[in-house]
Design an enzyme around this catalytic site. Structure first.
Site, PDB file in Angstrom:
ATOM      1  CB  SER A 183      -0.958  -0.004   1.197  1.00 29.20           C
ATOM      2  OG  SER A 183      -2.002  -0.929   0.988  1.00 29.20           O
TER       3      SER A 183
ATOM      4  N   GLY B 101       3.348   9.642   6.334  1.00 32.51           N
ATOM      5  CA  GLY B 101       3.954   8.449   5.759  1.00 32.51           C
ATOM      6  C   GLY B 101       2.920   7.423   5.367  1.00 32.51           C
ATOM      7  CG  HIS B 102       0.723   4.714   3.072  1.00 29.68           C
ATOM      8  ND1 HIS B 102       0.282   3.402   3.241  1.00 29.68           N
ATOM      9  CD2 HIS B 102      -0.329   5.411   2.592  1.00 29.68           C
ATOM     10  CE1 HIS B 102      -0.985   3.337   2.850  1.00 29.68           C
ATOM     11  NE2 HIS B 102      -1.385   4.536   2.462  1.00 29.68           N
ATOM     12  CG  ASP B 103       2.764   1.626   8.211  1.00 31.48           C
ATOM     13  OD1 ASP B 103       3.913   2.106   8.170  1.00 31.48           O
ATOM     14  OD2 ASP B 103       2.004   1.783   9.196  1.00 31.48           O
ATOM     15  N   GLY B 104       2.974  -0.515   4.216  1.00 32.07           N
ATOM     16  CA  GLY B 104       2.526  -1.408   3.162  1.00 32.07           C
ATOM     17  C   GLY B 104       2.952  -2.835   3.421  1.00 32.07           C
TER      18      GLY B 104
END
Length: 449
Positions: free
Chosen positions: A73, A299-302
């Site tokens: 993601s 931010g973002h996690d994937g």
């Protein structure tokens, strides 16, 4: 204007600090059974990059600074940035109805482009990848983006949705006349200097990591298969390394010519109605927002099949932290590793929302019922002691612990530990519980139990 370029610390100072971080990464990778991982930290003036292990446990191929990992993601950051760049060129307006560009959303005329990027459109999550593999983007969106399946009025709630980003990718294609991959490469990857790599390519142009999982029967690592459907590409198909994530992180901080600072600031601005619960403290346009010690990070996690990737940016200081790992256990490795970063970043790096002060647990028998997000059913029942339990699509029920502010925790059956779950929402007119949000995904109440 000139933009600062970080200089590797090991080239001129603090080699001991780098070696300590390398040793820590090596030991945590062993402890969490992660074949390979890469951490890159830009302090705003310096860059430290350490990596360890193998990209493929079966062959022993080394995990290098160039290894590309399925980002899951984190891909959404790039899709959102591409849409913002099109808006900056006046090819579209973020407050335009999506249906004016994407006819498959004609049943939802009030959903805007902004709603898609901030997960406030009220769209369901979407079917699993195996099901999505049997359809086209047009059929996928036509079948899912209906008035009947809408979770809430656009802009009034938050529900993390892959379908929203499939719609955003379709928007990019229809506006540019290119495929999503071609548009993202032209608008972002090439200007950033990121060598493009996508899931599903017959001959990847750069070395990629294999995802891994632990076989519960034998305890051995086994490779995983990436099953992302082609239609889901804008939500999760990009492969990149930690240094590539540092580059997009610098752009989000306004430190790159690729995203004008004003455009980056728009991505970081909290969207109205975006309350992501267990995922983050807020949400912007394509990025999660975290509040830590008076600082606002984005931010973002994937997570793809057997990979775990993370990006954190603190715009005021210019700090960027990026991590990639090729095992499901890499998420726990990341959480342990950030505890060692304050000496580099000058602050704690957030991995989760700020803890809430919610009071003592309460009974909430009125929450019992069936809730739906597209085809996914969240069934909440009461056990023999009247305590709520949650079952998703018929899985074994997990105990829920509820609080006066209607938030709830899940109880890990293996350890008994409480894990952030989500919250219930009441209808403001009637006071009746109408939604539950679990791990950032909302479900509409369809019946009582």
């Amino acid at each position: 204007m000139p933009y600062p370029t970080a200089t590797p610390v090991a080239d001129r100072q603090a080699p001991l600090l780098r070696q300590e971080l390398q040793d820590r990464l090596d030991s945590l990778a062993l402890a969490h059974r992660v074949p390979g991982a890469h951490l890159a930290v830009d302090t705003g003036t310096e860059l430290i990059s350490v990596h360890t292990g193998t990209a493929d446990a079966a062959t022993g191929r080394a995990y290098t600074a160039d290894t590309a990992v399925p980002l899951g993601s984190v891909t959404k950051v790039y899709t959102a940035a591409a849409v913002l760049l099109l808006a900056d060129d006046d090819d579209l307006d973020l407050d335009d109805p999506v249906a004016s560009y994407v006819p498959e959303l004609r049943e939802l005329p009030e959903v805007t482009i902004r709603h898609l990027l901030g997960h406030t459109a009220g769209l369901p999550t979407g079917p699993d990848s195996d099901t999505a593999a049997r359809t086209t983007a047009s059929r996928y969106l036509s079948g899912l983006c209906t008035a009947q399946d809408a979770l809430f009025a656009p802009g009034t709630g938050f529900s993390y949705s892959n379908a929203g980003y499939i719609a955003a990718g379709r928007l990019v294609e229809l506006v540019t006349g290119m495929t999503w991959q071609e548009a993202v490469q032209a608008l972002l990857l090439d200007p950033l200097g990121t060598e493009p790599a996508f899931l599903g390519e017959p001959a990847p142009a750069r070395p990629g990591a294999v995802g891994h999982a632990v076989n519960t029967a034998t305890g051995r690592l086994r490779p995983t298969h990436q099953n992302l459907a082609p239609v889901e590409a804008p939500a999760g198909a990009l492969l990149a390394g930690a240094l590539d994530l540092v580059d997009i992180g610098r752009a989000l901080a306004g430190r790159s010519a690729v995203l004008p600072p004003g455009l980056a600031a728009r991505m970081r601005r909290p969207e109205p109605g975006a309350a992501p619960g267990a995922l983050a403290d807020g949400w912007g346009l394509g990025v999660a927002l975290f509040d830590q010690d008076g600082q606002r990070w984005c931010g973002h996690d994937g997570n793809a099949q057997g990979t775990s990737c993370h990006l954190r940016v603190e715009p005021e200081s210019g700090v960027v932290v990026a991590f990639t790992g090729n095992s499901g256990g890499a998420t726990k490795l990341w959480r342990d590793l950030v505890d060692d970063l304050p000496r580099l970043t000058g602050a704690r790096v957030p991995t989760a929302p700020a803890p809430a002060h919610r009071g003592d647990p309460i009974a909430l028998p009125e929450c019992a019922g069936a809730y739906h997000n597209g085809p996914t059913e969240y069934l909440i029942t009461l056990d023999a002691d009247g305590r709520p339990t949650l079952s998703v699509d018929g899985d074994a029920p997990l105990p829920l612990v509820c609080y006066p502010d209607l938030t709830c925790d899940l109880v890990d059956p293996a350890t008994g530990r409480l894990e952030p779950g989500g919250r219930f929402h009441r209808d403001p007119a009637t006071g009746v519980i109408e939604h539950v949000q679990i791990s950032g995904r909302a479900a509409r109440r369809t019946s009582t139990v």
